[in-house]
Design a protein around this motif. Structure first.
Motif, PDB file in Angstrom:
ATOM      1  N   LYS A 129       2.172  11.894  -9.900  1.00  0.00           N
ATOM      2  CA  LYS A 129       1.447  13.168  -9.820  1.00  0.00           C
ATOM      3  C   LYS A 129       2.396  14.352  -9.801  1.00  0.00           C
ATOM      4  O   LYS A 129       2.086  15.413 -10.314  1.00  0.00           O
ATOM      5  N   GLN A 179       2.453   1.728  -3.373  1.00  0.00           N
ATOM      6  CA  GLN A 179       1.476   2.279  -4.315  1.00  0.00           C
ATOM      7  C   GLN A 179       1.271   3.773  -4.076  1.00  0.00           C
ATOM      8  O   GLN A 179       1.179   4.554  -5.021  1.00  0.00           O
ATOM      9  N   ASP A 180       1.234   4.187  -2.800  1.00  0.00           N
ATOM     10  CA  ASP A 180       1.097   5.613  -2.481  1.00  0.00           C
ATOM     11  C   ASP A 180       2.293   6.409  -3.001  1.00  0.00           C
ATOM     12  O   ASP A 180       2.129   7.507  -3.541  1.00  0.00           O
ATOM     13  N   ILE A 181       3.495   5.860  -2.845  1.00  0.00           N
ATOM     14  CA  ILE A 181       4.706   6.540  -3.321  1.00  0.00           C
ATOM     15  C   ILE A 181       4.688   6.641  -4.842  1.00  0.00           C
ATOM     16  O   ILE A 181       4.969   7.694  -5.416  1.00  0.00           O
ATOM     17  N   ASP A 228       0.832  -1.210   0.000  1.00  0.00           N
ATOM     18  CA  ASP A 228       0.000   0.000   0.000  1.00  0.00           C
ATOM     19  C   ASP A 228       0.864   1.256   0.000  1.00  0.00           C
ATOM     20  O   ASP A 228       0.579   2.213  -0.722  1.00  0.00           O
ATOM     21  N   THR A 229       1.926   1.246   0.792  1.00  0.00           N
ATOM     22  CA  THR A 229       2.824   2.404   0.846  1.00  0.00           C
ATOM     23  C   THR A 229       3.560   2.569  -0.473  1.00  0.00           C
ATOM     24  O   THR A 229       3.714   3.694  -0.964  1.00  0.00           O
ATOM     25  N   SER A 232       2.113   6.648  -6.814  1.00  0.00           N
ATOM     26  CA  SER A 232       1.096   7.640  -7.194  1.00  0.00           C
ATOM     27  C   SER A 232       1.601   9.061  -6.988  1.00  0.00           C
ATOM     28  O   SER A 232       1.404   9.924  -7.846  1.00  0.00           O
ATOM     29  N   ALA A 233       2.264   9.303  -5.845  1.00  0.00           N
ATOM     30  CA  ALA A 233       2.788  10.643  -5.553  1.00  0.00           C
ATOM     31  C   ALA A 233       3.853  11.050  -6.564  1.00  0.00           C
ATOM     32  O   ALA A 233       3.880  12.196  -7.020  1.00  0.00           O
TER      33      ALA A 233
END
Length: 91
Positions: free
Chosen positions: A73, A65-67, A62-63, A69-70
């Protein structure tokens, strides 16, 4: 990114990980990163896992994936990277 930010980030990483990661180790890993690495999700995931292993800090999917995505972006301009590093240092 300015030298002070780089040293500050390394200091924060060392403090949070409890491991003394050398500037040379970071430079060696950074030298393998190309602009295309930031656009290729597979390569970016591999880089995150390498950094995680270097810092001896486990990172969940999950982390990761968050990284990913960031990073996508942000567009990875030097200004966005510096802002991202400053944000991470506050955590």
């Amino acid at each position: 990114m300015s030298k002070n930010i780089s040293k500050d980030v390394l200091s924060v990483v060392n403090k949070k990980s409890g491991k003394n990661i050398s500037e040379n180790a970071v430079k060696k890993l950074a030298s393998t990163v190309k602009p295309s690495t930031m656009q290729n999700e597979t390569q970016l995931r591999q880089l995150i896992k390498q950094v995680s292993a270097m810092a001896n800090v486990p990172v969940s999917e999950d982390t990761i994936q968050d990284i990913v995505s960031a990073v996508k972006k942000s567009g990875m301009s030097p200004q966005n990277m510096e802002s991202l590093m400053k944000l991470m240092m506050k955590k």
